[in-house]
Design an enzyme around this catalytic site. Sequence first.
Site, PDB file in Angstrom:
ATOM      1  N   ASP A  21      -6.485  19.511   0.770  1.00 56.91           N
ATOM      2  CA  ASP A  21      -6.855  18.500  -0.440  1.00 56.91           C
ATOM      3  C   ASP A  21      -8.302  18.290  -0.704  1.00 56.91           C
ATOM      4  OD1 ASP A  21      -6.348  16.058  -1.863  1.00 56.91           O
ATOM      5  OD2 ASP A  21      -6.490  14.784   0.231  1.00 56.91           O
TER       6      ASP A  21
ATOM      7  N   ASP B 262      -5.616  17.791  -7.184  1.00 57.86           N
ATOM      8  CA  ASP B 262      -6.440  18.268  -6.197  1.00 57.86           C
ATOM      9  C   ASP B 262      -5.916  18.466  -4.976  1.00 57.86           C
ATOM     10  OD1 ASP B 262      -5.889  15.689  -5.317  1.00 57.86           O
ATOM     11  OD2 ASP B 262      -7.943  15.446  -4.519  1.00 57.86           O
ATOM     12  N   GLU B 263      -4.812  19.027  -4.990  1.00 54.81           N
ATOM     13  CA  GLU B 263      -4.033  19.273  -3.540  1.00 54.81           C
ATOM     14  C   GLU B 263      -3.195  20.584  -3.951  1.00 54.81           C
ATOM     15  OE1 GLU B 263      -1.479  16.379  -1.965  1.00 54.81           O
ATOM     16  OE2 GLU B 263      -1.244  15.326  -3.839  1.00 54.81           O
TER      17      GLU B 263
HETATM   18  N1  DCP Z   1      -6.995   9.375  -8.756  1.00 51.92           N
HETATM   19  C1  DCP Z   1      -6.793   8.462  -9.704  1.00 51.92           C
HETATM   20  N2  DCP Z   1      -6.066   7.255  -9.809  1.00 51.92           N
HETATM   21  C2  DCP Z   1      -5.570   7.102  -8.129  1.00 51.92           C
HETATM   22  C3  DCP Z   1      -5.577   7.989  -7.172  1.00 51.92           C
HETATM   23  C4  DCP Z   1      -6.626   9.131  -7.502  1.00 51.92           C
HETATM   24  O1  DCP Z   1      -7.268   8.807 -10.936  1.00 51.92           O
HETATM   25  N3  DCP Z   1      -4.900   5.973  -8.067  1.00 51.92           N
HETATM   26  C5  DCP Z   1      -7.779  10.440  -9.100  1.00 51.92           C
HETATM   27  C6  DCP Z   1      -9.225  10.367  -8.524  1.00 51.92           C
HETATM   28  C7  DCP Z   1      -9.245  11.266  -7.237  1.00 51.92           C
HETATM   29  C8  DCP Z   1      -8.384  12.222  -7.500  1.00 51.92           C
HETATM   30  O2  DCP Z   1      -7.286  11.614  -8.247  1.00 51.92           O
HETATM   31  O3  DCP Z   1     -10.773  11.541  -7.080  1.00 51.92           O
HETATM   32  C9  DCP Z   1      -7.641  12.689  -6.269  1.00 51.92           C
HETATM   33  O4  DCP Z   1      -7.092  11.632  -5.422  1.00 51.92           O
HETATM   34  P1  DCP Z   1      -7.001  11.423  -4.039  1.00 51.92           P
HETATM   35  O5  DCP Z   1      -5.864  10.545  -3.427  1.00 51.92           O
HETATM   36  O6  DCP Z   1      -6.842  12.864  -3.511  1.00 51.92           O
HETATM   37  O7  DCP Z   1      -8.584  10.832  -3.510  1.00 51.92           O
HETATM   38  P2  DCP Z   1     -10.028  11.276  -3.494  1.00 51.92           P
HETATM   39  O8  DCP Z   1      -9.696  12.980  -3.515  1.00 51.92           O
HETATM   40  O9  DCP Z   1     -10.603  10.858  -4.371  1.00 51.92           O
HETATM   41  O10 DCP Z   1     -10.316  11.067  -1.883  1.00 51.92           O
HETATM   42  P3  DCP Z   1      -9.742  11.696  -0.640  1.00 51.92           P
HETATM   43  O11 DCP Z   1     -11.060  12.644  -0.035  1.00 51.92           O
HETATM   44  O12 DCP Z   1      -9.424  10.450   0.266  1.00 51.92           O
HETATM   45  O13 DCP Z   1      -8.893  12.820  -0.673  1.00 51.92           O
END
Ligand code: DCP
Length: 627
Positions: free
Chosen positions: A18, A120-121
Amino acid sequence: MPIPRPDLQGDRVIAHVDMDCFYVQVEQRKQPKLRGLPTAVVQYNDWKGGALIAVSYEARKFGVKRSMRGAEAEMVCPNIQLVQVPVARGKADLNAYRSAGSEVVSILSTKGRCERASIDEVYLDLTDAAESMLLETPPAALEDIDEEALKSHVLGLSGDEDREKNVQRWFIRSDAIHQDRLLACGAIIVAHLRGEVLKETEFTCSAGIAHNKMLAKLASGMHKPAQQTIVPSSAVKDLLASLPVKKMKQLGGKLGSSLQNDLGVNNVGDLLKFSEEKLQERYGFNTGTWLWNIARGISGDEVKGRVLPKSHGCGKTFPGPRALKTAAAVESWLNQLCEELSERIQLDMDQNKRVAHTLTLHARAFKTSDVEPHKKFPSKSCPLRYGINKIQEDAKKLFDTGLREFLGSHSNAWRVTSLAISAGKILDTPRTSSISRFFQGKSLSSAISDASNDDIQDDAPSFSIGCKENIVPESDKDEEVFVHGKSVKEDDAPSKDRKIDVLCTQSRKQKDKGNGSILKFFSGTNTSTKHASNAPSSWSESLKGQDQRDHQEESLVDGHSRLGKISNQQRDSSWNFNAEDIDPSVIDELPEEIQREVRGWICSSKRAKTTKRGSSIFHYFTTDDNA
Ligand code: DCP
């Protein structure tokens, strides 16, 4: 609805990778001066500084959270750098994030089967790579174990002091069980891959390494950013004993609430108190078994080998005063969403030779009076026709149908607070083979664009779009729609729309059986699919009965069922053929039993230059009812 898949091979090595605060990292790569600073990516809508959709770990230390708006974040972290998400057509443009995700996937997919689970995963099945490593260069034989691997968190390994030394000992332990050795190899491979990702893309990621997807996913979020966590089987019981049910994939919704409220199950481990029969009695056969399995960390879900998204979606929310009030406003936004969707599916077709078959519209709306305040705007689907105008036209019809149903007999004024459309059921285009030419006789894309749009259907009703721009709920169904980068999936409650469930299950079953183009072709003909997979010798029967069943199934929401439909006329004109006309490569794609028969038949046909009437394969190809 969860489907239990008992894990018959407990020694698989599965990783879940992730990306860390992904959108922030993409923006920081664009603007390196932001690196190391508390940063957040905000939504296009700039009300109160815009909704935060990604928050850097530096900003999280100040208490900045994704649920905040920019103005609120500035209050807790005055130095926060707010970067607005790129914009196109009056809404967020996620292309930069999508392609950054693809860069990462292309690196991660080099060591084993890779399933892209969201923007992203990914899941990786590293079993073969780990087994080879264990045979050729086991950790104990390595002079130096990768520094990054030694930083791994190994669940159940006691002592925070000298953690790295303990981990090193764990990696090279001579009394380790085979499963742990494999995990150790997997962890070294993942550490290496994460290093490659950093080197090639400048992005950090975190990972979980375990014996199945469920445990790997749980582990990847345990230590972030830029770290990895290993789950040996001996640690599973303790891990689940303290894991709140709501944190578990597929238990975030109604099922999780029922476990808490009705059975007093707060942590996944609490489920151990219940027998499988008891759980089946309460939640049905499949869900009961699934719950019994997950309480023990058992999950046989496979890494699917899919690096492209299963569906494309785009949406836009209209909060508060921005709610849409007129049909013209809705149409104008739908047109823009359709333009984007059309571009993306066209690109997918050009680049990946994949065709989307279902167009679905989701919306959120309310009535200005208080009548039926809880009534949801129903999601609607129809076969997808390529071409911007057609998609726009169909989306408008879907909206109108949904609105009529939503309003019912009340002719109130309404407001729409979100709109999203998605293209689903994306399949590879069948390779051109003599057999598919026999069956189809027309090009796939023309068939797609010819599909009538009289088939508007309820979509799974529980699709929901977040009420804030870009905020969409996480959930876990197989069929996923990328809206604003996150997958919007069905809730875990059993769907009311059984027809869709049946189709999804059929198509999943079909996938399980193989990916050959001929099988995909048959998956288009719903009824014959069932026969094809279960009873090859009765295929002729299934073809004969097709017309009656076509009639019943026409109403199902499945674009490709129409594509694969074989009219009597087509069949009659296509069925006269010679053995020489069959492209030998397509035979490999038939079910094994049929392959044997076809080969035998072709040989004898070539020898005798006559067809052997009465065999099941003959029935399969023939349309002569008397044959
Ligand atoms: N995203 C979005 N709306 C959301 C959740 C996420 O647009 N409700 C987008 C922004 C994030 C990306 O998807 O950067 C990936 O979401 P993640 O939940 O994996 O969160 P992050 O990668 O930002 O943070 P983490 O390091 O906690 O995984």
